[in-house]
Design a protein around this motif. Structure first.
Motif, PDB file in Angstrom:
ATOM      1  N   TYR A  21       3.447   5.391  14.197  1.00 45.54           N
ATOM      2  CA  TYR A  21       2.044   5.702  13.936  1.00 45.54           C
ATOM      3  C   TYR A  21       1.298   6.168  15.180  1.00 45.54           C
ATOM      4  CZ  TYR A  21      -2.271   5.559  11.332  1.00 45.54           C
ATOM      5  OH  TYR A  21      -3.421   5.909  10.694  1.00 45.54           O
ATOM      6  N   ASP A 137      -9.078  18.689  -3.558  1.00 44.65           N
ATOM      7  CA  ASP A 137      -7.975  18.731  -2.594  1.00 44.65           C
ATOM      8  C   ASP A 137      -7.642  20.147  -2.149  1.00 44.65           C
ATOM      9  OD1 ASP A 137      -7.664  15.989  -2.557  1.00 44.65           O
ATOM     10  OD2 ASP A 137      -6.182  15.984  -4.175  1.00 44.65           O
ATOM     11  N   ALA A 175      -5.416  18.133   3.370  1.00 43.52           N
ATOM     12  CA  ALA A 175      -4.782  16.861   3.000  1.00 43.52           C
ATOM     13  C   ALA A 175      -5.069  15.776   4.036  1.00 43.52           C
ATOM     14  CB  ALA A 175      -3.272  17.053   2.848  1.00 43.52           C
ATOM     15  N   ASP A 176      -5.174  16.144   5.315  1.00 43.60           N
ATOM     16  CA  ASP A 176      -5.465  15.152   6.352  1.00 43.60           C
ATOM     17  C   ASP A 176      -6.899  14.643   6.245  1.00 43.60           C
ATOM     18  OD1 ASP A 176      -2.909  15.459   7.317  1.00 43.60           O
ATOM     19  OD2 ASP A 176      -3.469  16.961   8.811  1.00 43.60           O
ATOM     20  N   ARG A 178      -8.614  14.487   3.441  1.00 49.23           N
ATOM     21  CA  ARG A 178      -8.630  13.639   2.251  1.00 49.23           C
ATOM     22  C   ARG A 178      -8.030  12.269   2.557  1.00 49.23           C
ATOM     23  NH1 ARG A 178      -8.954  13.761  -3.396  1.00 49.23           N
ATOM     24  NH2 ARG A 178      -8.727  11.584  -4.002  1.00 49.23           N
ATOM     25  N   GLN A 179      -6.945  12.240   3.299  1.00 45.37           N
ATOM     26  CA  GLN A 179      -6.328  10.959   3.633  1.00 45.37           C
ATOM     27  C   GLN A 179      -7.288  10.091   4.444  1.00 45.37           C
ATOM     28  OE1 GLN A 179      -3.110  10.946   6.520  1.00 45.37           O
ATOM     29  NE2 GLN A 179      -2.047   9.355   5.371  1.00 45.37           N
ATOM     30  N   ALA A 180      -8.008  10.708   5.381  1.00 40.31           N
ATOM     31  CA  ALA A 180      -8.960   9.949   6.192  1.00 40.31           C
ATOM     32  C   ALA A 180     -10.050   9.343   5.319  1.00 40.31           C
ATOM     33  CB  ALA A 180      -9.574  10.856   7.257  1.00 40.31           C
ATOM     34  N   ASP A 182      -9.776   8.568   2.087  1.00 40.24           N
ATOM     35  CA  ASP A 182      -9.187   7.523   1.248  1.00 40.24           C
ATOM     36  C   ASP A 182      -8.978   6.228   2.025  1.00 40.24           C
ATOM     37  OD1 ASP A 182      -9.169   9.157  -0.958  1.00 40.24           O
ATOM     38  OD2 ASP A 182      -7.084   9.773  -0.751  1.00 40.24           O
ATOM     39  N   VAL A 183      -8.543   6.339   3.270  1.00 38.22           N
ATOM     40  CA  VAL A 183      -8.369   5.149   4.107  1.00 38.22           C
ATOM     41  C   VAL A 183      -9.714   4.463   4.328  1.00 38.22           C
ATOM     42  CG1 VAL A 183      -7.802   4.349   6.440  1.00 38.22           C
ATOM     43  CG2 VAL A 183      -6.261   5.912   5.249  1.00 38.22           C
ATOM     44  N   ARG A 193      -8.384  -1.567   8.332  1.00 38.08           N
ATOM     45  CA  ARG A 193      -7.474  -0.618   7.706  1.00 38.08           C
ATOM     46  C   ARG A 193      -6.419  -1.334   6.866  1.00 38.08           C
ATOM     47  NH1 ARG A 193      -5.958   4.649   9.105  1.00 38.08           N
ATOM     48  NH2 ARG A 193      -7.157   4.496  11.010  1.00 38.08           N
ATOM     49  N   SER A 197      -2.020   1.673   3.936  1.00 41.58           N
ATOM     50  CA  SER A 197      -2.288   2.971   4.546  1.00 41.58           C
ATOM     51  C   SER A 197      -1.406   3.203   5.761  1.00 41.58           C
ATOM     52  CB  SER A 197      -3.751   3.068   4.968  1.00 41.58           C
ATOM     53  OG  SER A 197      -4.010   2.217   6.068  1.00 41.58           O
TER      54      SER A 197
END
Length: 419
Positions: A21, A137, A175-176, A178-180, A182-183, A193, A197
């Motif tokens: 990570y 998205d 997509a990055d 969106r992921q941020a 969602d987290v 966090r 995730s």
């Protein structure tokens, strides 16, 4: 955060950094980038996409105002949810008031969560200062523009619209973003966090292989700088893993600069590393131009000039922008690297708040951003070194006191992290 809590946090962070990570952001090619130069352009683009949305809209902002801009965006969100689109919104607990429209959202089916509702809440003193959105998205937004009228500031009318920027993105980088979101959405509900995730990135690795991966990433970034295809990276900072991601993006770009660094920021109070990077660049012959905003926080207006002396002596060109509110947090290096985002260059943004920037490499939109920064520099009041050194003793003392007080307060809030 208590001293014991800070130590536990450091141990957790170190254990995670020993795993995959560690990678804080990635570059992706094949993206379409559109530079939006004001709130008017941003709101028009965002509302157009929301009105065409078919499945999903997410929005995260520090400020959502009940003014003409906020009402227009809110109306678009309500239209979307009325036709079956899933709509989720995150606002900050201090940046945004408890608006009446939020009740209307809830009744209509818009899901709304507030990040850190109190000044010192479950996430300490941090705020979500990010300004991001994703529609279906497919289209993503990132920048410094809040949901607030371009000409309004705390009930006062601005002489000109805010100087601010955002980008509309279409391609893999969405997509990055969106992921941020969602987290962050899960984090607000669960606390820090959520473990799920992190799961995709928890595969163990040896230190040798980690070093190899880092070298590959560094070499790849240098190759991208050399004139390769356009690419984009979404860079978010948080208080667990990506604590210095945005600062390191700046340091990497400035450290590799060969001819020009253009930087505009409303709150310029970075730590020593970033200041030294700018000075070293100027000393090796790079033209460094710095535009600083004024007249929003009086304390900073007194504190920031304390930093000018060392910068001016190194050859950094400094100008203060007073035409209207400078709110953009942007930079261009060598005409082939640029960034647009929410991160100020101060202790709060670099070390406490949740922030989000987009880094552009070899993208055609960098040219337009460069022209905008240079135009703003011409419209700004240039700081002359001789006149600066001739300031009255009382003014110099006031600058020192304001800077010292700011530094002490930030070291306290960042548990000694701010330098």
């Amino acid at each position: 955060m208590s001293v014991g809590g800070a130590r536990r946090f450091a141990r957790l962070r170190q254990s995670l950094l020993g795993r995959r990570y560690w990678q804080r952001y990635r570059f992706a090619s094949g993206n379409d980038v559109k530079l939006l130069r004001s709130g008017d352009e941003f709101f028009a683009a965002l509302i157009e996409r929301i009105d065409a949305a078919q499945s999903d809209v997410v929005l995260e902002t520090y400020i959502f105002c009940n003014d003409s801009a906020g009402q227009a965006v809110s109306a678009a969100l309500l239209r979307a949810v009325s036709r079956g689109v899933k709509v989720r919104v995150i606002t900050d607990g201090i940046g945004t008031e408890r608006l009446e429209m939020f009740n209307e959202w809830t009744l209509a089916g818009i899901e709304h969560r507030i990040y850190n509702p109190h000044l010192f809440g479950r996430f300490g003193f941090s705020r979500t200062h990010r300004k991001i959105a994703v529609v279906d998205d497919q289209f993503g937004y990132c920048g410094g523009i809040n949901i607030v009228d371009d000409y309004e500031n705390n009930g006062e009318k601005l002489p000109f619209r805010r100087w601010d920027f955002a980008v509309e993105l279409h391609g893999p980088v969405v997509a990055d973003i969106r992921q941020a979101f969602d987290v962050q959405w899960r984090r607000i509900r669960l606390g820090h966090r959520p473990l799920e995730s992190l799961q995709p990135d928890l595969a163990p690795t040896t230190m040798a292989s980690l070093g190899t991966l880092r070298r590959r990433r560094r070499n790849r970034n240098e190759t991208l700088w050399a004139g390769g295809q356009p690419c984009v990276a979404f860079v978010a900072r948080d208080n667990l893993i990506n604590r210095r991601a945005i600062e390191k993006a700046y340091l990497t770009a400035i450290g590799q600069a060969r001819s020009e660094v253009l930087l505009a920021n409303p709150y310029f109070m970075p730590g020593r590393k970033l200041r030294r990077a700018l000075m070293f660049a100027a000393e090796r012959g790079v033209e460094v131009k710095l535009i600083i905003g004024r007249k929003e926080f009086r304390a900073l207006d007194y504190a920031v000039p304390f930093l000018y002396r060392a910068l001016l002596k190194a050859g950094v060109q400094i100008a203060e922008y007073e035409k209207t509110m400078l709110h953009g947090k942007v930079a261009v290096v060598d005409s082939n690297w640029g960034t647009v985002g929410s991160s100020n260059l101060d202790a709060l943004s670099l070390m406490l708040n949740n922030e989000a920037n987009v880094v552009l490499v070899n993208d055609p939109s960098i040219g337009a951003l460069r022209e905008a920064i240079l135009a703003a520099f011409k419209d700004s009041r240039r700081i002359d070194e001789a006149r600066y050194e001739a300031r009255p003793a009382g003014e110099r003392l006031l600058n020192w006191l304001a800077y010292t007080a700011y530094r002490a307060a930030m070291k306290l809030l960042t548990v000694g992290g701010y330098d």
